[in-house]
Design a protein around this motif. Sequence first.
Motif, PDB file in Angstrom:
ATOM      1  N   SER A 170      29.153 -16.594 -27.132  1.00 28.90           N
ATOM      2  CA  SER A 170      28.034 -15.907 -26.479  1.00 28.90           C
ATOM      3  C   SER A 170      26.724 -16.664 -26.684  1.00 28.90           C
ATOM      4  N   THR A 171      26.505 -17.198 -27.892  1.00 28.86           N
ATOM      5  CA  THR A 171      25.269 -17.947 -28.160  1.00 28.86           C
ATOM      6  C   THR A 171      25.205 -19.226 -27.334  1.00 28.86           C
ATOM      7  N   ARG A 172      26.356 -19.683 -26.843  1.00 35.28           N
ATOM      8  CA  ARG A 172      26.392 -20.892 -26.014  1.00 35.28           C
ATOM      9  C   ARG A 172      26.612 -20.550 -24.538  1.00 35.28           C
ATOM     10  N   HIS A 173      26.419 -19.263 -24.212  1.00 35.92           N
ATOM     11  CA  HIS A 173      26.520 -18.786 -22.814  1.00 35.92           C
ATOM     12  C   HIS A 173      27.902 -19.041 -22.214  1.00 35.92           C
ATOM     13  N   LEU A 174      28.933 -18.863 -23.038  1.00 38.68           N
ATOM     14  CA  LEU A 174      30.303 -19.020 -22.576  1.00 38.68           C
ATOM     15  C   LEU A 174      30.982 -17.652 -22.546  1.00 38.68           C
ATOM     16  N   GLU A 175      31.696 -17.379 -21.463  1.00 39.59           N
ATOM     17  CA  GLU A 175      32.353 -16.084 -21.294  1.00 39.59           C
ATOM     18  C   GLU A 175      33.753 -16.104 -21.913  1.00 39.59           C
ATOM     19  N   TYR A 176      33.812 -16.196 -23.241  1.00 39.89           N
ATOM     20  CA  TYR A 176      35.076 -16.127 -23.954  1.00 39.89           C
ATOM     21  C   TYR A 176      35.092 -14.845 -24.773  1.00 39.89           C
ATOM     22  N   HIS A 177      36.186 -14.090 -24.654  1.00 40.96           N
ATOM     23  CA  HIS A 177      36.265 -12.800 -25.342  1.00 40.96           C
ATOM     24  C   HIS A 177      37.583 -12.691 -26.110  1.00 40.96           C
ATOM     25  N   ASN A 178      37.596 -11.791 -27.085  1.00 37.58           N
ATOM     26  CA  ASN A 178      38.754 -11.676 -27.975  1.00 37.58           C
ATOM     27  C   ASN A 178      40.033 -11.274 -27.264  1.00 37.58           C
ATOM     28  N   ASP A 179      39.906 -10.593 -26.123  1.00 41.04           N
ATOM     29  CA  ASP A 179      41.114 -10.176 -25.410  1.00 41.04           C
ATOM     30  C   ASP A 179      41.561 -11.181 -24.349  1.00 41.04           C
ATOM     31  N   ASN A 180      40.850 -12.313 -24.243  1.00 42.64           N
ATOM     32  CA  ASN A 180      41.279 -13.376 -23.330  1.00 42.64           C
ATOM     33  C   ASN A 180      42.451 -14.142 -23.937  1.00 42.64           C
ATOM     34  N   SER A 181      43.327 -14.670 -23.079  1.00 46.51           N
ATOM     35  CA  SER A 181      44.426 -15.501 -23.579  1.00 46.51           C
ATOM     36  C   SER A 181      44.384 -16.873 -22.921  1.00 46.51           C
ATOM     37  N   TYR A 182      44.905 -17.859 -23.619  1.00 42.53           N
ATOM     38  CA  TYR A 182      44.778 -19.250 -23.202  1.00 42.53           C
ATOM     39  C   TYR A 182      46.075 -20.017 -23.423  1.00 42.53           C
ATOM     40  N   MET A 183      46.166 -21.138 -22.741  1.00 41.39           N
ATOM     41  CA  MET A 183      47.197 -22.126 -23.028  1.00 41.39           C
ATOM     42  C   MET A 183      46.535 -23.238 -23.840  1.00 41.39           C
ATOM     43  N   ILE A 184      47.105 -23.566 -24.981  1.00 43.50           N
ATOM     44  CA  ILE A 184      46.624 -24.659 -25.820  1.00 43.50           C
ATOM     45  C   ILE A 184      47.658 -25.773 -25.752  1.00 43.50           C
ATOM     46  N   GLY A 185      47.230 -26.990 -25.485  1.00 50.05           N
ATOM     47  CA  GLY A 185      48.188 -28.080 -25.362  1.00 50.05           C
ATOM     48  C   GLY A 185      47.665 -29.396 -25.921  1.00 50.05           C
ATOM     49  N   ILE A 186      48.597 -30.286 -26.204  1.00 53.05           N
ATOM     50  CA  ILE A 186      48.258 -31.665 -26.605  1.00 53.05           C
ATOM     51  C   ILE A 186      48.988 -32.601 -25.655  1.00 53.05           C
ATOM     52  N   ASP A 272      49.707 -17.952 -23.438  1.00 54.94           N
ATOM     53  CA  ASP A 272      49.470 -16.531 -23.748  1.00 54.94           C
ATOM     54  C   ASP A 272      48.969 -16.359 -25.182  1.00 54.94           C
ATOM     55  N   ILE A 273      48.053 -17.232 -25.591  1.00 49.96           N
ATOM     56  CA  ILE A 273      47.507 -17.194 -26.945  1.00 49.96           C
ATOM     57  C   ILE A 273      46.148 -16.503 -26.908  1.00 49.96           C
ATOM     58  N   LEU A 274      45.989 -15.427 -27.667  1.00 43.26           N
ATOM     59  CA  LEU A 274      44.699 -14.750 -27.749  1.00 43.26           C
ATOM     60  C   LEU A 274      43.678 -15.660 -28.426  1.00 43.26           C
ATOM     61  N   LEU A 275      42.409 -15.439 -28.106  1.00 43.56           N
ATOM     62  CA  LEU A 275      41.339 -16.287 -28.639  1.00 43.56           C
ATOM     63  C   LEU A 275      41.431 -16.433 -30.151  1.00 43.56           C
ATOM     64  N   LYS A 276      41.664 -15.330 -30.862  1.00 40.88           N
ATOM     65  CA  LYS A 276      41.687 -15.368 -32.330  1.00 40.88           C
ATOM     66  C   LYS A 276      42.876 -16.145 -32.891  1.00 40.88           C
ATOM     67  N   ASP A 277      43.922 -16.343 -32.066  1.00 41.43           N
ATOM     68  CA  ASP A 277      45.125 -17.044 -32.535  1.00 41.43           C
ATOM     69  C   ASP A 277      45.178 -18.504 -32.088  1.00 41.43           C
ATOM     70  N   CYS A 278      44.132 -18.951 -31.403  1.00 36.38           N
ATOM     71  CA  CYS A 278      44.171 -20.307 -30.819  1.00 36.38           C
ATOM     72  C   CYS A 278      44.230 -21.404 -31.872  1.00 36.38           C
ATOM     73  N   ARG A 279      43.542 -21.191 -32.999  1.00 34.40           N
ATOM     74  CA  ARG A 279      43.560 -22.241 -34.025  1.00 34.40           C
ATOM     75  C   ARG A 279      44.953 -22.398 -34.626  1.00 34.40           C
ATOM     76  N   ASP A 280      45.611 -21.275 -34.912  1.00 38.90           N
ATOM     77  CA  ASP A 280      46.983 -21.342 -35.456  1.00 38.90           C
ATOM     78  C   ASP A 280      47.908 -22.052 -34.472  1.00 38.90           C
ATOM     79  N   ALA A 281      47.753 -21.729 -33.196  1.00 35.07           N
ATOM     80  CA  ALA A 281      48.595 -22.362 -32.171  1.00 35.07           C
ATOM     81  C   ALA A 281      48.345 -23.858 -32.132  1.00 35.07           C
TER      82      ALA A 281
END
Length: 425
Positions: A170-186, A272-281
């Motif tokens: 929010s401080t960086r004007h980004l619309e990321y919320h705890n209930d959003n889910s993401y794909m994390i990849g390398i 399907d990774i929630l924002l709070k779980d992205c680091r573990d993923a």
Amino acid sequence: MKILLVDDNIYILNSLQNGIDYNSLGFLEVLVARSLERAIEILEKNEIQAVVTDIEMPNGTGLELLEWINANKPSIVTVFCTSYADFSYAKKALELHSFDYYLKPIKFDDLYKILKRVVEEVHHREKENNQKKMGNYWLDNQAENKNYFWLEVLVRNYGYAEDEWEELASTRHLEYHNDNSYMIGILLLYIEKDEMRYSNKQFITDNILREQLSRNYLQLEAFVGENNNTWLIVVSEQLEKDNEVIQGIMNQIMEEIQSSFKCKMGFIYSRDILLKDCRDAYLDLEQAVKVYQQKNKKIPLCTGYEIQEALGTSEASEKALDDLKSYLEAHYNEKISQEQIAREIYYNLAYISKLFKRRLGMPIGNYILEYRIEMAKKMLFMNRLSVTEIAMEVGYDNFAYFSRLFKKKTGYTPREYRKMMKSAK
């Protein structure tokens, strides 16, 4: 602010200068011109906010002046003050977006009221211009801002707890919320003769990813280089898709990238990774890559369901956890990076992080946050440091950010908490 008065009649010009209290309106400088040519010369050399001009003048009209203003300095607010009541003049003035059309003889009370509205319009246009500039800046820097956010929370800094990520975004004007889910990849490129510049590889791969993902209603949130041929990728899904569809999309992307670079590539991801779980993923993915590399194997297109097979089941000792906990408590007010933790514990970071979470009931970042808040509570109760100084002491250089986190955790602002504790003594 500055205002320019334009009239070929010197007596009217003097009357305009002396009949209005321009300072009370916020105009600190009043400039005058008696011709179109002189008016343009003044406008080119000065930052003028408002113009009051006659229409009929020798060698050029006020209408021509407004045309020039619209083409060159459109934020200037222009008012016509003229003896001509001709409808064609008024119509042309409206077409050119004149702010007002005032007929002489001049009644200064009426003109003062018009100029008050002019000042309001000047402020309105300045605000719009600033918002436009900020909007353009945001659009120009949006990709970089997103990359920096994800790099900071996933890779560089373990000082941020998962609970802080939404606030940080929010401080960086980004619309990321705890209930959003993401794909994390390398993503990895296996280039045998690597003669292409990194910036070119980054540009080509980024373009392919964005084009293919957007075509399938997926949005690339971050594309960050980890080293010369390895990138961290974060994707948000705008429409729900099953795993087979996603697998097909990623296969298409791999084929296009491999064709562009004439090489093999690997892509390992979890979705399907929630924002709070992205680091573990991300840590699981990173470890899976290391396992493949230790076995001298190239990574195929591999999903999160297959990652666990690559990770194995190594164990970390209780001593390593105790050492890690002690290290975090000793350095809680610093920015703690992944590399620092790895140097301290000599264990697989992905595994020790999960073990830490299992034993302490929270991830490493959350533990740091909870410890900081507890230390802040003690300082608010025990010593005379200001709240701003305490925020700095526990690792926050942004007082407002610290105050919001403190209230979120305790239900009180730091000042309210200090007052409450003093009254309880």
